[in-house]
Design a protein around this motif. Structure first.
Motif, PDB file in Angstrom:
ATOM      1  N   GLU A  89       1.763  -0.697   9.776  1.00 43.81           N
ATOM      2  CA  GLU A  89       0.415  -0.542   9.718  1.00 43.81           C
ATOM      3  C   GLU A  89       0.064   0.072   8.559  1.00 43.81           C
ATOM      4  O   GLU A  89       0.776   0.819   8.012  1.00 43.81           O
ATOM      5  CB  GLU A  89      -0.062   0.187  11.024  1.00 43.81           C
ATOM      6  CG  GLU A  89       0.702  -0.312  12.421  1.00 43.81           C
ATOM      7  CD  GLU A  89      -0.477  -0.818  13.298  1.00 43.81           C
ATOM      8  OE1 GLU A  89      -1.764  -0.772  12.933  1.00 43.81           O
ATOM      9  OE2 GLU A  89       0.021  -1.591  14.232  1.00 43.81           O
ATOM     10  N   ILE A  90      -1.320  -0.117   8.298  1.00 46.67           N
ATOM     11  CA  ILE A  90      -1.600   0.306   6.962  1.00 46.67           C
ATOM     12  C   ILE A  90      -2.363   1.774   7.338  1.00 46.67           C
ATOM     13  O   ILE A  90      -3.544   1.939   7.469  1.00 46.67           O
ATOM     14  CB  ILE A  90      -2.778  -0.682   6.593  1.00 46.67           C
ATOM     15  CG1 ILE A  90      -2.100  -1.800   6.368  1.00 46.67           C
ATOM     16  CG2 ILE A  90      -3.272  -0.092   5.098  1.00 46.67           C
ATOM     17  CD1 ILE A  90      -3.049  -3.051   6.087  1.00 46.67           C
ATOM     18  N   GLU A  96       5.998  -5.293  -9.045  1.00 44.73           N
ATOM     19  CA  GLU A  96       5.582  -6.145  -7.965  1.00 44.73           C
ATOM     20  C   GLU A  96       6.091  -7.422  -8.161  1.00 44.73           C
ATOM     21  O   GLU A  96       5.483  -8.089  -9.167  1.00 44.73           O
ATOM     22  CB  GLU A  96       4.101  -5.807  -7.461  1.00 44.73           C
ATOM     23  CG  GLU A  96       3.413  -6.900  -6.809  1.00 44.73           C
ATOM     24  CD  GLU A  96       4.095  -6.910  -5.211  1.00 44.73           C
ATOM     25  OE1 GLU A  96       4.357  -6.119  -4.740  1.00 44.73           O
ATOM     26  OE2 GLU A  96       4.228  -8.183  -4.916  1.00 44.73           O
ATOM     27  N   HIS A 109       0.894  -1.072   0.000  1.00 40.68           N
ATOM     28  CA  HIS A 109       0.029   0.107  -0.038  1.00 40.68           C
ATOM     29  C   HIS A 109       0.662   1.066  -0.113  1.00 40.68           C
ATOM     30  O   HIS A 109       0.585   2.259  -0.668  1.00 40.68           O
ATOM     31  CB  HIS A 109      -1.048  -0.017   1.101  1.00 40.68           C
ATOM     32  CG  HIS A 109      -0.360   0.524   2.485  1.00 40.68           C
ATOM     33  ND1 HIS A 109       0.430  -0.245   3.411  1.00 40.68           N
ATOM     34  CD2 HIS A 109      -0.790   1.783   3.143  1.00 40.68           C
ATOM     35  CE1 HIS A 109       0.639   0.510   4.309  1.00 40.68           C
ATOM     36  NE2 HIS A 109       0.093   1.753   4.427  1.00 40.68           N
ATOM     37  N   ASN A 110       2.008   1.091   0.684  1.00 34.79           N
ATOM     38  CA  ASN A 110       2.778   2.413   0.918  1.00 34.79           C
ATOM     39  C   ASN A 110       3.431   2.703  -0.522  1.00 34.79           C
ATOM     40  O   ASN A 110       3.526   3.784  -1.131  1.00 34.79           O
ATOM     41  CB  ASN A 110       4.058   2.292   1.669  1.00 34.79           C
ATOM     42  CG  ASN A 110       3.613   2.633   3.162  1.00 34.79           C
ATOM     43  OD1 ASN A 110       2.969   3.693   3.370  1.00 34.79           O
ATOM     44  ND2 ASN A 110       3.712   1.675   4.029  1.00 34.79           N
ATOM     45  N   ALA A 150       7.404   0.463   5.478  1.00 34.53           N
ATOM     46  CA  ALA A 150       7.023   0.513   6.693  1.00 34.53           C
ATOM     47  C   ALA A 150       8.359   0.449   7.339  1.00 34.53           C
ATOM     48  O   ALA A 150       8.356   0.859   8.489  1.00 34.53           O
ATOM     49  CB  ALA A 150       6.178  -0.810   7.056  1.00 34.53           C
ATOM     50  N   ALA A 206      -6.763  -5.334   9.932  1.00 32.46           N
ATOM     51  CA  ALA A 206      -7.387  -3.860  10.106  1.00 32.46           C
ATOM     52  C   ALA A 206      -6.476  -3.059   9.618  1.00 32.46           C
ATOM     53  O   ALA A 206      -5.278  -3.217   9.464  1.00 32.46           O
ATOM     54  CB  ALA A 206      -7.417  -3.816  11.740  1.00 32.46           C
ATOM     55  N   GLY A 208       1.117  -6.494   2.588  1.00 32.37           N
ATOM     56  CA  GLY A 208       0.294  -7.127   3.614  1.00 32.37           C
ATOM     57  C   GLY A 208      -1.189  -6.777   3.710  1.00 32.37           C
ATOM     58  O   GLY A 208      -1.828  -7.510   4.885  1.00 32.37           O
ATOM     59  N   VAL A 235      12.058  -7.805  -8.564  1.00 29.22           N
ATOM     60  CA  VAL A 235      13.531  -6.914  -8.687  1.00 29.22           C
ATOM     61  C   VAL A 235      14.444  -8.004  -8.207  1.00 29.22           C
ATOM     62  O   VAL A 235      14.526  -8.269  -6.762  1.00 29.22           O
ATOM     63  CB  VAL A 235      13.561  -5.617  -8.191  1.00 29.22           C
ATOM     64  CG1 VAL A 235      14.907  -4.909  -8.366  1.00 29.22           C
ATOM     65  CG2 VAL A 235      12.232  -4.589  -9.077  1.00 29.22           C
ATOM     66  N   HIS A 239       8.351  -4.463   8.900  1.00 28.43           N
ATOM     67  CA  HIS A 239       9.709  -4.418   8.015  1.00 28.43           C
ATOM     68  C   HIS A 239      10.906  -3.785   9.106  1.00 28.43           C
ATOM     69  O   HIS A 239      11.607  -3.320   8.704  1.00 28.43           O
ATOM     70  CB  HIS A 239       9.214  -3.292   6.992  1.00 28.43           C
ATOM     71  CG  HIS A 239       8.656  -3.601   6.225  1.00 28.43           C
ATOM     72  ND1 HIS A 239       8.725  -2.791   4.742  1.00 28.43           N
ATOM     73  CD2 HIS A 239       7.592  -4.448   5.872  1.00 28.43           C
ATOM     74  CE1 HIS A 239       7.871  -3.061   3.930  1.00 28.43           C
ATOM     75  NE2 HIS A 239       7.348  -4.321   4.339  1.00 28.43           N
TER      76      HIS A 239
HETATM   77  C1  LIG Z   1       0.803 -11.117   9.562  1.00 28.29           C
HETATM   78  C2  LIG Z   1       0.541  -9.744   9.666  1.00 28.29           C
HETATM   79  C3  LIG Z   1      -0.653  -8.879  10.269  1.00 28.29           C
HETATM   80  C4  LIG Z   1      -0.589  -7.412  10.306  1.00 28.29           C
HETATM   81  N1  LIG Z   1      -1.515  -7.071  11.047  1.00 28.29           N
HETATM   82  C5  LIG Z   1      -1.725  -5.851  10.780  1.00 28.29           C
HETATM   83  C6  LIG Z   1      -2.881  -5.218  11.171  1.00 28.29           C
HETATM   84  O1  LIG Z   1      -3.956  -5.726  11.629  1.00 28.29           O
HETATM   85  N2  LIG Z   1      -3.187  -3.757  11.015  1.00 28.29           N
HETATM   86  C7  LIG Z   1      -2.341  -2.986  10.362  1.00 28.29           C
HETATM   87  O2  LIG Z   1      -2.480  -1.758  10.011  1.00 28.29           O
HETATM   88  N3  LIG Z   1      -1.297  -3.471  10.001  1.00 28.29           N
HETATM   89  C8  LIG Z   1      -1.079  -4.841   9.982  1.00 28.29           C
HETATM   90  N4  LIG Z   1       0.160  -5.435   9.456  1.00 28.29           N
HETATM   91  C9  LIG Z   1       1.163  -4.622   9.160  1.00 28.29           C
HETATM   92  C10 LIG Z   1       1.053  -4.123   7.705  1.00 28.29           C
HETATM   93  O3  LIG Z   1       0.496  -5.077   7.041  1.00 28.29           O
HETATM   94  C11 LIG Z   1       2.498  -3.624   7.205  1.00 28.29           C
HETATM   95  O4  LIG Z   1       2.706  -2.515   7.977  1.00 28.29           O
HETATM   96  C12 LIG Z   1       2.042  -3.093   5.783  1.00 28.29           C
HETATM   97  O5  LIG Z   1       1.803  -3.915   4.807  1.00 28.29           O
HETATM   98  C13 LIG Z   1       3.410  -2.285   5.268  1.00 28.29           C
HETATM   99  O6  LIG Z   1       2.802  -1.718   3.958  1.00 28.29           O
HETATM  100  P1  LIG Z   1       4.171  -1.625   3.035  1.00 28.29           P
HETATM  101  O7  LIG Z   1       3.651  -1.083   1.642  1.00 28.29           O
HETATM  102  O8  LIG Z   1       5.145  -0.665   3.568  1.00 28.29           O
HETATM  103  O9  LIG Z   1       4.970  -2.950   2.698  1.00 28.29           O
HETATM  104  P2  LIG Z   1       4.498  -4.287   2.298  1.00 28.29           P
HETATM  105  O10 LIG Z   1       3.050  -4.373   2.515  1.00 28.29           O
HETATM  106  O11 LIG Z   1       5.184  -5.493   2.876  1.00 28.29           O
HETATM  107  O12 LIG Z   1       4.539  -4.207   0.649  1.00 28.29           O
HETATM  108  C14 LIG Z   1       5.886  -4.593   0.078  1.00 28.29           C
HETATM  109  C15 LIG Z   1       5.709  -5.001  -1.077  1.00 28.29           C
HETATM  110  O13 LIG Z   1       6.973  -4.903  -1.578  1.00 28.29           O
HETATM  111  C16 LIG Z   1       7.031  -6.259  -2.557  1.00 28.29           C
HETATM  112  N5  LIG Z   1       8.524  -6.608  -2.866  1.00 28.29           N
HETATM  113  C17 LIG Z   1       9.189  -7.059  -1.831  1.00 28.29           C
HETATM  114  N6  LIG Z   1      10.308  -7.220  -2.487  1.00 28.29           N
HETATM  115  C18 LIG Z   1      10.378  -7.001  -3.722  1.00 28.29           C
HETATM  116  C19 LIG Z   1      11.221  -7.207  -5.026  1.00 28.29           C
HETATM  117  N7  LIG Z   1      12.198  -7.532  -4.727  1.00 28.29           N
HETATM  118  N8  LIG Z   1      10.699  -6.993  -6.168  1.00 28.29           N
HETATM  119  C20 LIG Z   1       9.223  -6.502  -6.183  1.00 28.29           C
HETATM  120  N9  LIG Z   1       8.570  -6.448  -5.346  1.00 28.29           N
HETATM  121  C21 LIG Z   1       8.709  -6.562  -4.040  1.00 28.29           C
HETATM  122  C22 LIG Z   1       6.403  -7.331  -1.808  1.00 28.29           C
HETATM  123  O14 LIG Z   1       5.659  -8.374  -2.454  1.00 28.29           O
HETATM  124  C23 LIG Z   1       5.180  -6.495  -1.069  1.00 28.29           C
HETATM  125  O15 LIG Z   1       4.149  -6.345  -2.230  1.00 28.29           O
HETATM  126  C24 LIG Z   1       0.353  -6.947   9.468  1.00 28.29           C
HETATM  127  C25 LIG Z   1       1.366  -7.395   8.804  1.00 28.29           C
HETATM  128  C26 LIG Z   1       1.412  -8.834   8.855  1.00 28.29           C
HETATM  129  C27 LIG Z   1       2.279  -9.547   7.829  1.00 28.29           C
END
Ligand SMILES: Cc1cc2nc3c(=O)[nH]c(=O)nc-3n(C[C@H](O)[C@H](O)[C@H](O)COP(=O)(O)OP(=O)(O)OC[C@H]3O[C@@H](n4cnc5c(N)ncnc54)[C@H](O)[C@@H]3O)c2cc1C
Length: 528
Positions: A506-507, A31, A11-12, A499, A57, A39, A264, A467
């Motif tokens: 968190e989302i 992706e 989402h970030n 993150a 959530a 997440g 990547v 993260h």
């Molecule tokens: C089990 C679990 C439960 C959680 N519960 C909650 C909750 O209830 N509420 C809440 O707010 N947050 C929760 N979180 C935390 C939340 O999901 C994360 O903080 C959030 O998803 C971080 O978002 P992001 O976009 O920074 O990273 P991510 O969601 O981790 O996205 C990173 C993306 O980068 C991609 N990627 C990685 N490496 C590469 C590469 N080499 N090439 C191409 N793509 C790549 C991954 O596939 C992924 O799609 C939870 C997380 C987990 C794992």
């Protein structure tokens, strides 16, 4: 050459891409998985049963980001259940914390008149402190050595609102940050279940116990995000995956190109003029800027060539703590389980988070196992039944249960997660059957996601759900590393937006929004 390549469609990454496109740039999102979302995804775990696979959530999602991206126009429906949290108590009444503070205080009276009386002050104090801390979330942490005028201005504004807190809350804020959350909870409440409800937020997702110093910071950040120390189970209709699908649509509508199944494999700097990515299939793409949504360890220890990095930076990165301790068990259920002690109002009380972990000592002991390399046989569970508020997820009358299992360490001393994952799944169903005796016969499907799966399937290095640890040493100006908290990195043209940057997991969309602001600033500076 692309304008910007975003590595990862979490989402970030999607939020960053949307802002970059809004500023006139043409981002390309790569992706590695077959779908975007990271997440925040909703998947079918059993025919006809859709469940939030990982996060259940939203953080909650930043209202400012939502407005900037015009998320409301996508038709996305946010859901905020009446209950925030119910703590299942095997030895007595199970308290429920409602959105409505007065209703919560009333319901606490039979459990403890003293706690019922304290609750209003607890809520208003955290709400006030949360309001003061909230601007921190959308702020780029200042540089330490030479803070720019704008950074000093932002800090000055924060200082002013801190002064507006009044003496009592100002002192509380200063004292609480470094405190163990168990101590903080004990200052407010005498009932163990309430103390455990408060403490759980401080340790959520952390390799830490309620008596660990600094765990109260988690509570303060929670208050900054939505004005309450107790997290809600706010989500969206269709689960968190609906949010990221909506973000992807907004991005595409703004001209962002999104490629899935595009992993990547490497990042290379290009004479300080931009950077290049090498895909797993061997393709090479260059861009004026790269933004990594992957976690910091994946970005620098897996994707960047160590020869491109200063050994000092590399060493610090190797010490960045990101060893996870969370597993996930998702259940498809043919009906709503009957939890002992919850009667006619059970559907409402179960609509928020449901906590297994009724005492500080229980949470503490749950951590002990992980400390010594095993998963806890009596873990802290944070559960939601999203189908109670969103029947579209399951067939009529059926439910999905999303169970966050803590503590399950990434590294096991005995055996490995390949052989022990299903064993953990059995344990969770057995444990929950003590609270809901009919659970076993309602289970029609089960998904177990171990910390190894978090790493290998979902790309989280060390299986850390945020993260990286969100402790005081990896917070604000220290996230991910001191000197590198402004979303820029030692590789010119490479930024971080996930993150592992401020304000962390968190989302919320906030890391992506903050990173995009810095990238746009650099592009404009380059232009002039
Ligand atoms: C089990 C679990 C439960 C959680 N519960 C909650 C909750 O209830 N509420 C809440 O707010 N947050 C929760 N979180 C935390 C939340 O999901 C994360 O903080 C959030 O998803 C971080 O978002 P992001 O976009 O920074 O990273 P991510 O969601 O981790 O996205 C990173 C993306 O980068 C991609 N990627 C990685 N490496 C590469 C590469 N080499 N090439 C191409 N793509 C790549 C991954 O596939 C992924 O799609 C939870 C997380 C987990 C794992």
């Amino acid at each position: 050459m692309h304008d910007v390549i975003v590595i990862g469609g979490g989402h970030n990454g999607l939020v960053a891409a949307c802002y970059l496109a809004k500023a006139g740039l043409k981002p390309l999102v790569l992706e590695r998985r077959e779908q975007v979302g990271g997440g925040a995804i909703t998947e079918e775990i059993h025919p006809g049963f859709r469940c939030p696979t990982l996060a259940h959530a939203t953080g909650p999602f930043s209202q400012k980001v939502s407005a900037d991206l015009d998320l409301a126009r996508s038709g996305l429906e946010f859901i905020k259940p009446a209950a925030r949290l119910t703590v299942l108590n095997p030895n007595g009444p199970s308290p429920t914390i409602y959105e409505d503070a007065a209703r919560t205080a009333d319901s606490l009276k039979p459990i403890s008149p003293a706690d019922a009386a304290s609750y209003a002050d607890f809520v208003t104090s955290f709400a006030r402190i949360g309001r003061v801390l909230a601007p921190l979330l959308s702020m780029t942490p200042p540089t330490i050595e030479k803070p720019a005028a704008g950074e000093l201005w932002n800090l000055g504004k924060l200082g002013l609102s801190f002064r507006g807190l009044g003496k009592q809350d100002a002192f509380r804020l200063l004292r609480w940050g470094p405190m163990a959350v168990a101590d903080l909870a004990a200052e407010w409440f005498e009932t163990e279940t309430l103390r455990a409800a408060v403490a759980a937020r401080g340790i959520y997702g952390a390799f830490a116990e309620p008596w660990s110093a600094g765990t109260s910071t988690g509570l303060l950040m929670q208050a900054a995000r939505d004005g309450s120390a107790i997290a809600s189970s706010t989500s969206v209709k269709g689960g968190p995956g609906a949010l990221t699908q909506a973000l992807a649509k907004i991005a595409r509508d703004r001209g962002v190109e999104i490629r899935t199944s595009a992993e990547v494999a490497g990042i290379r700097s290009v004479n300080g003029q931009g950077a290049k990515v090498v895909l797993a299939n061997g393709d090479e793409l260059t861009a004026r800027a790269l933004v990594s949504n992957a976690d910091p360890r994946t970005t620098f220890l897996k994707l960047v060539d160590p020869l491109d990095l200063d050994p000092n930076f590399l060493l610090k990165l190797q010490n960045y703590r990101a060893s996870g301790c969370v597993a996930k068990v998702n259940l498809a259920l043919s009906g709503l389980p009957s939890f002992a002690g919850l009667n006619d109002d059970r559907a409402e009380r179960l609509s928020g988070r449901i906590q297994v972990g009724h005492e500080i000592d229980y949470l503490e002991r749950a951590f002990d196992a992980a400390k010594y390399g095993d998963y806890s046989t009596h873990p802290y569970l944070d559960i939601t039944i999203p189908s109670l508020s969103d029947p579209s997820l399951t067939p009529p009358g059926a439910h999905v249960m999303s169970i966050h299992v803590q503590y399950a360490p990434y590294k096991l001393k005995q055996g490995d997660w390949n052989s022990r994952g299903e064993e953990l799944g059995d344990l969770i169903v057995d444990l929950l059957s003590d609270f809901a005796p009919d659970l076993k016969q309602l289970v029609v499907g089960r998904q177990v996601i171990t910390p190894m799966d978090l790493e290998h399937i979902y790309g989280l290095n060390g299986g850390h759900i945020f993260h990286g640890e969100q402790a005081l040493d990896q917070f604000f100006m220290f996230r991910p590393l001191i000197g590198w908290a402004q979303y820029r990195t030692p590789i010119k043209g490479l930024y971080l937006c996930g993150a592992g940057t401020h304000p962390g997991g968190e989302i919320t969309g906030q890391c992506g929004a903050n990173a995009a602001r810095e990238i746009i600033h650099d592009f404009r500076k380059r232009k002039t």
